[in-house]
Every structure is written in structure tokens, then in C-alpha cells.
Design a protein around this motif. Structure first.
Motif, PDB file in Angstrom:
ATOM      1  N   ASP A   9      55.374 -84.832 -23.035  1.00  0.00           N
ATOM      2  CA  ASP A   9      55.269 -86.195 -23.562  1.00  0.00           C
ATOM      3  C   ASP A   9      53.847 -86.744 -23.490  1.00  0.00           C
ATOM      4  O   ASP A   9      53.467 -87.602 -24.285  1.00  0.00           O
ATOM      5  CB  ASP A   9      56.216 -87.125 -22.795  1.00  0.00           C
ATOM      6  N   ASP A  10      53.054 -86.248 -22.540  1.00  0.00           N
ATOM      7  CA  ASP A  10      51.706 -86.788 -22.372  1.00  0.00           C
ATOM      8  C   ASP A  10      50.708 -86.251 -23.397  1.00  0.00           C
ATOM      9  O   ASP A  10      49.559 -86.686 -23.434  1.00  0.00           O
ATOM     10  CB  ASP A  10      51.194 -86.498 -20.960  1.00  0.00           C
ATOM     11  N   TYR A  11      51.146 -85.331 -24.248  1.00  0.00           N
ATOM     12  CA  TYR A  11      50.210 -84.730 -25.202  1.00  0.00           C
ATOM     13  C   TYR A  11      49.700 -85.755 -26.215  1.00  0.00           C
ATOM     14  O   TYR A  11      48.523 -85.749 -26.578  1.00  0.00           O
ATOM     15  CB  TYR A  11      50.871 -83.555 -25.923  1.00  0.00           C
ATOM     16  N   LEU A  12      50.566 -86.648 -26.669  1.00  0.00           N
ATOM     17  CA  LEU A  12      50.141 -87.655 -27.642  1.00  0.00           C
ATOM     18  C   LEU A  12      49.111 -88.610 -27.051  1.00  0.00           C
ATOM     19  O   LEU A  12      48.226 -89.098 -27.760  1.00  0.00           O
ATOM     20  CB  LEU A  12      51.350 -88.431 -28.168  1.00  0.00           C
ATOM     21  N   GLU A  13      49.215 -88.874 -25.757  1.00  0.00           N
ATOM     22  CA  GLU A  13      48.213 -89.724 -25.109  1.00  0.00           C
ATOM     23  C   GLU A  13      46.848 -89.048 -25.139  1.00  0.00           C
ATOM     24  O   GLU A  13      45.818 -89.704 -25.271  1.00  0.00           O
ATOM     25  CB  GLU A  13      48.627 -90.025 -23.666  1.00  0.00           C
ATOM     26  N   LEU A  14      46.853 -87.737 -25.010  1.00  0.00           N
ATOM     27  CA  LEU A  14      45.607 -86.976 -25.099  1.00  0.00           C
ATOM     28  C   LEU A  14      44.990 -87.127 -26.488  1.00  0.00           C
ATOM     29  O   LEU A  14      43.768 -87.271 -26.622  1.00  0.00           O
ATOM     30  CB  LEU A  14      45.904 -85.505 -24.797  1.00  0.00           C
ATOM     31  N   ILE A  15      45.841 -87.110 -27.520  1.00  0.00           N
ATOM     32  CA  ILE A  15      45.350 -87.266 -28.891  1.00  0.00           C
ATOM     33  C   ILE A  15      44.777 -88.668 -29.098  1.00  0.00           C
ATOM     34  O   ILE A  15      43.757 -88.849 -29.766  1.00  0.00           O
ATOM     35  CB  ILE A  15      46.485 -87.015 -29.913  1.00  0.00           C
ATOM     36  N   LYS A  16      45.414 -89.660 -28.508  1.00  0.00           N
ATOM     37  CA  LYS A  16      44.977 -91.045 -28.690  1.00  0.00           C
ATOM     38  C   LYS A  16      43.666 -91.339 -27.970  1.00  0.00           C
ATOM     39  O   LYS A  16      42.801 -92.045 -28.496  1.00  0.00           O
ATOM     40  CB  LYS A  16      46.057 -92.003 -28.169  1.00  0.00           C
ATOM     41  N   LYS A  17      43.517 -90.811 -26.765  1.00  0.00           N
ATOM     42  CA  LYS A  17      42.352 -91.161 -25.942  1.00  0.00           C
ATOM     43  C   LYS A  17      41.742 -89.912 -25.301  1.00  0.00           C
ATOM     44  O   LYS A  17      41.835 -89.710 -24.087  1.00  0.00           O
ATOM     45  CB  LYS A  17      42.760 -92.155 -24.853  1.00  0.00           C
ATOM     46  N   PRO A  18      41.112 -89.069 -26.101  1.00  0.00           N
ATOM     47  CA  PRO A  18      40.513 -87.862 -25.527  1.00  0.00           C
ATOM     48  C   PRO A  18      39.269 -88.192 -24.704  1.00  0.00           C
ATOM     49  O   PRO A  18      38.408 -88.952 -25.149  1.00  0.00           O
ATOM     50  CB  PRO A  18      40.156 -87.026 -26.760  1.00  0.00           C
ATOM     51  N   ARG A  19      39.191 -87.622 -23.544  1.00  0.00           N
ATOM     52  CA  ARG A  19      38.046 -87.873 -22.662  1.00  0.00           C
ATOM     53  C   ARG A  19      36.750 -87.326 -23.252  1.00  0.00           C
ATOM     54  O   ARG A  19      35.679 -87.909 -23.081  1.00  0.00           O
ATOM     55  CB  ARG A  19      38.319 -87.233 -21.303  1.00  0.00           C
ATOM     56  N   PHE A  20      36.851 -86.194 -23.968  1.00  0.00           N
ATOM     57  CA  PHE A  20      35.649 -85.521 -24.454  1.00  0.00           C
ATOM     58  C   PHE A  20      35.461 -85.648 -25.970  1.00  0.00           C
ATOM     59  O   PHE A  20      34.673 -84.919 -26.563  1.00  0.00           O
ATOM     60  CB  PHE A  20      35.685 -84.045 -24.038  1.00  0.00           C
ATOM     61  N   GLY A  21      36.173 -86.582 -26.582  1.00  0.00           N
ATOM     62  CA  GLY A  21      35.914 -86.916 -27.972  1.00  0.00           C
ATOM     63  C   GLY A  21      36.602 -86.021 -28.992  1.00  0.00           C
ATOM     64  O   GLY A  21      37.304 -85.072 -28.656  1.00  0.00           O
ATOM     65  N   TYR A  22      36.363 -86.370 -30.268  1.00  0.00           N
ATOM     66  CA  TYR A  22      36.973 -85.667 -31.397  1.00  0.00           C
ATOM     67  C   TYR A  22      35.956 -84.776 -32.109  1.00  0.00           C
ATOM     68  O   TYR A  22      34.743 -84.969 -32.001  1.00  0.00           O
ATOM     69  CB  TYR A  22      37.493 -86.675 -32.428  1.00  0.00           C
ATOM     70  N   GLY A  23      36.500 -83.842 -32.890  1.00  0.00           N
ATOM     71  CA  GLY A  23      35.685 -83.079 -33.826  1.00  0.00           C
ATOM     72  C   GLY A  23      35.605 -83.835 -35.139  1.00  0.00           C
ATOM     73  O   GLY A  23      35.639 -85.065 -35.170  1.00  0.00           O
ATOM     74  N   LYS A  24      35.553 -83.106 -36.255  1.00  0.00           N
ATOM     75  CA  LYS A  24      35.425 -83.750 -37.561  1.00  0.00           C
ATOM     76  C   LYS A  24      36.704 -84.456 -37.989  1.00  0.00           C
ATOM     77  O   LYS A  24      36.673 -85.379 -38.796  1.00  0.00           O
ATOM     78  CB  LYS A  24      35.026 -82.713 -38.613  1.00  0.00           C
ATOM     79  N   GLY A  25      37.828 -84.015 -37.478  1.00  0.00           N
ATOM     80  CA  GLY A  25      39.097 -84.657 -37.798  1.00  0.00           C
ATOM     81  C   GLY A  25      39.560 -85.506 -36.630  1.00  0.00           C
ATOM     82  O   GLY A  25      38.798 -86.287 -36.064  1.00  0.00           O
ATOM     83  N   ALA A  26      40.832 -85.328 -36.274  1.00  0.00           N
ATOM     84  CA  ALA A  26      41.373 -86.006 -35.089  1.00  0.00           C
ATOM     85  C   ALA A  26      41.600 -84.975 -33.995  1.00  0.00           C
ATOM     86  O   ALA A  26      42.535 -85.078 -33.212  1.00  0.00           O
ATOM     87  CB  ALA A  26      42.674 -86.720 -35.445  1.00  0.00           C
ATOM     88  N   ASN A  27      40.747 -83.980 -33.968  1.00  0.00           N
ATOM     89  CA  ASN A  27      40.925 -82.845 -33.064  1.00  0.00           C
ATOM     90  C   ASN A  27      40.140 -83.019 -31.761  1.00  0.00           C
ATOM     91  O   ASN A  27      38.921 -82.894 -31.745  1.00  0.00           O
ATOM     92  CB  ASN A  27      40.498 -81.544 -33.747  1.00  0.00           C
ATOM     93  N   PRO A  28      40.830 -83.274 -30.668  1.00  0.00           N
ATOM     94  CA  PRO A  28      40.172 -83.379 -29.363  1.00  0.00           C
ATOM     95  C   PRO A  28      40.125 -81.999 -28.701  1.00  0.00           C
ATOM     96  O   PRO A  28      40.790 -81.741 -27.695  1.00  0.00           O
ATOM     97  CB  PRO A  28      41.086 -84.341 -28.608  1.00  0.00           C
ATOM     98  N   CYS A  29      39.339 -81.093 -29.270  1.00  0.00           N
ATOM     99  CA  CYS A  29      39.446 -79.677 -28.921  1.00  0.00           C
ATOM    100  C   CYS A  29      39.217 -79.386 -27.439  1.00  0.00           C
ATOM    101  O   CYS A  29      39.943 -78.586 -26.841  1.00  0.00           O
ATOM    102  CB  CYS A  29      38.471 -78.860 -29.765  1.00  0.00           C
ATOM    103  N   VAL A  30      38.201 -80.002 -26.843  1.00  0.00           N
ATOM    104  CA  VAL A  30      37.928 -79.729 -25.432  1.00  0.00           C
ATOM    105  C   VAL A  30      39.092 -80.210 -24.571  1.00  0.00           C
ATOM    106  O   VAL A  30      39.587 -79.486 -23.701  1.00  0.00           O
ATOM    107  CB  VAL A  30      36.605 -80.387 -24.986  1.00  0.00           C
ATOM    108  N   ASP A  31      39.560 -81.430 -24.819  1.00  0.00           N
ATOM    109  CA  ASP A  31      40.692 -81.967 -24.059  1.00  0.00           C
ATOM    110  C   ASP A  31      41.940 -81.109 -24.252  1.00  0.00           C
ATOM    111  O   ASP A  31      42.706 -80.883 -23.306  1.00  0.00           O
ATOM    112  CB  ASP A  31      40.987 -83.398 -24.499  1.00  0.00           C
ATOM    113  N   CYS A  32      42.137 -80.640 -25.475  1.00  0.00           N
ATOM    114  CA  CYS A  32      43.313 -79.828 -25.773  1.00  0.00           C
ATOM    115  C   CYS A  32      43.251 -78.492 -25.037  1.00  0.00           C
ATOM    116  O   CYS A  32      44.258 -78.018 -24.498  1.00  0.00           O
ATOM    117  CB  CYS A  32      43.417 -79.608 -27.276  1.00  0.00           C
ATOM    118  N   ARG A  33      42.063 -77.882 -24.994  1.00  0.00           N
ATOM    119  CA  ARG A  33      41.920 -76.619 -24.270  1.00  0.00           C
ATOM    120  C   ARG A  33      42.173 -76.822 -22.772  1.00  0.00           C
ATOM    121  O   ARG A  33      42.818 -76.001 -22.124  1.00  0.00           O
ATOM    122  CB  ARG A  33      40.523 -76.035 -24.484  1.00  0.00           C
ATOM    123  N   ILE A  34      41.671 -77.915 -22.247  1.00  0.00           N
ATOM    124  CA  ILE A  34      41.919 -78.216 -20.830  1.00  0.00           C
ATOM    125  C   ILE A  34      43.420 -78.347 -20.584  1.00  0.00           C
ATOM    126  O   ILE A  34      43.962 -77.797 -19.619  1.00  0.00           O
ATOM    127  CB  ILE A  34      41.183 -79.507 -20.418  1.00  0.00           C
TER     128      ILE A  34
END
Length: 227
Positions: free
Chosen positions: A83-108
Motif C-alpha cells: 500500500d505504501d508504494y503509491l506514497e513513494l510515487i507521490k513524494k519521492p525523496r530522490f526526485g523524478y526522471g522525465k516522466g513520473a518515474n522516481p527510479c532511485v526511490d523505486c530501486r530502494i
């Protein structure tokens, strides 16, 4: 956390039952070339591989990962988002790429869960097919260090395709993995990776893809509008 176990034949090991226990790793498997090569490199050293794939509402390569696992002869476990995955998308600590991709946060996020899975099954370390400098958002040297640290894995995370460009990990220092048989790939060129794939008998090379809809600019704008 929801664990979905797929029945896939395990790659055979060559270690006698009377010997000490087999070294075991968990490898993230997207179904792309890099993750497949990472598994082959471990298998080539006689290391038992458990493949792990992450399924979110934005991923689109589950079939590829299952097909790759079958080709490689490894068991595959598919992990669904929490359930916490959407919160990661909304407020990534390490920012987004060109889209809405918080790649660093997602890898973590993925590696944190891979760490739990590793401990659950009694594996020795985690393996990833990441290549230094291949992806601008999450694979710069600094990003790789951040991911290793923030996920809590530190030097339990081995990246065999670029290992010789990075500090030796714990499994290398402990002799579980032969560092001399690892690689120093970097950058976006796939020529060397394709040659290695052919050497390992992987003749069908997957087309490069992020496998994540969040990296697409148009879709990313729609996601930003919603969140």
C-alpha cells in the motif's frame, strides 16, 4: 506482503550433497538482457540463484520475466506492491526522471523487499544487473551507492556486470564470488553485453525497455495531474 510463487524448474547445481552448503543469491529479474546476464554469471560460478520480480500497477514485463526464468532454469518469485508504494510515487525523496518515474526511490523500495526475501529464504547476498552509467536516472555511480546504502543492503548488493568499477562487496571479499570472473561494463552501449550473451548461449537478446509506464512522458504527465 503478497508472495506469488511460480513453479519453474531450478537451475541444477554441481555441488555434492556431502559438501558444504551451496552459496545462494537472490537476483532481481526483469526479463531484460542485463538481469539475465547477471544470473548467468552467478550460475557460471556454481551459485544457486533465486529470481525475484516486482509487480506494480505500472510494470508491463511479467511475462518476459517468467519466460526468462524458464530459459535460465531458475525459480521465480513475483512480489506485488504494498500500500505504501503509491506514497513513494507521490513524494519521492530522490526526485523524478522525465516522466513520473522516481527510479532511485523505486530501486530502494525493491531492494528493501529483496533484502527481506533474502533473509526469509536464507540466501547469502543480492545480485542486480545494473550497469554503471547505463540509465541517467538511477545508474550513475552516485545513484548506485545511494541505493545500496538507503536500502540497507550496503555491500551485500553485488552488480556483476560493473563489479570491477565498484568496491568489492562482502561476497567477493569472503570468497563466495570470484571477482576476477566479474566485469567492468559501463555506459549505454550494448555491444559488449550482446557478445557476452552469445558466449552464454543467449541468442535471443531482449529489446531494451524500462518496463515501466511511469517513464513515458505522456503517461507521466497524466500521473502528475492525478497526484
Amino acid at each position: 506482503m503478497h508472495w506469488l510463487k511460480l513453479k519453474i524448474t531450478q537451475f541444477p547445481t554441481h555441488q555434492n550433497k556431502m559438501e558444504s552448503r551451496v552459496t545462494r543469491c537472490v537476483t532481481l529479474l526483469s526479463g531484460g538482457l542485463d538481469s539475465m546476464l547477471a544470473i548467468r554469471i552467478m550460475q557460471d560460478q556454481g551459485i544457486e540463484v533465486e529470481a525475484l520480480n516486482f509487480k506494480t500497477m505500472f510494470t508491463c514485463c511479467q511475462d518476459l520475466s517468467a519466460q526468462a526464468a524458464t530459459r535460465l532454469g531458475v525459480r521465480l518469485t513475483v512480489v506485488s506492491q504494498e500500500d505504501d508504494y503509491l506514497e513513494l510515487i507521490k513524494k519521492p525523496r530522490f526526485g523524478y526522471g522525465k516522466g513520473a518515474n522516481p527510479c532511485v526511490d523505486c530501486r530502494i523500495y525493491m531492494f528493501e523487499r529483496a533484502h527481506k526475501f533474502m533473509e526469509q529464504i536464507g540466501a547469502d547476498f543480492i545480485v542486480s544487473g545494473e550497469v554503471v552509467g547505463q540509465r541517467p536516472m538511477s545508474q550513475k555511480r552516485r545513484d548506485l551507492d545511494v541505493i545500496s546504502h538507503q536500502s540497507g543492503l550496503e555491500d551485500l548488493l553485488l552488480r556483476p556486470l560493473s563489479a570491477k568499477l565498484l568496491l568489492p562487496t562482502l561476497p567477493e571479499r569472503n570468497g563466495l564470488v570470484d571477482r576476477d570472473r566479474l566485469y567492468a561494463f559501463q555506459g549505454r552501449s550494448r555491444k559488449g553485453l550482446i557478445r557476452l550473451a552469445k558466449a552464454y548461449g543467449l541468442d535471443e537478446v531482449p529489446t531494451p525497455s524500462t518496463g515501466c509506464a511511469l517513464t513515458e512522458s505522456l503517461f507521466g504527465r497524466k500521473v502528475h495531474d492525478l497526484i
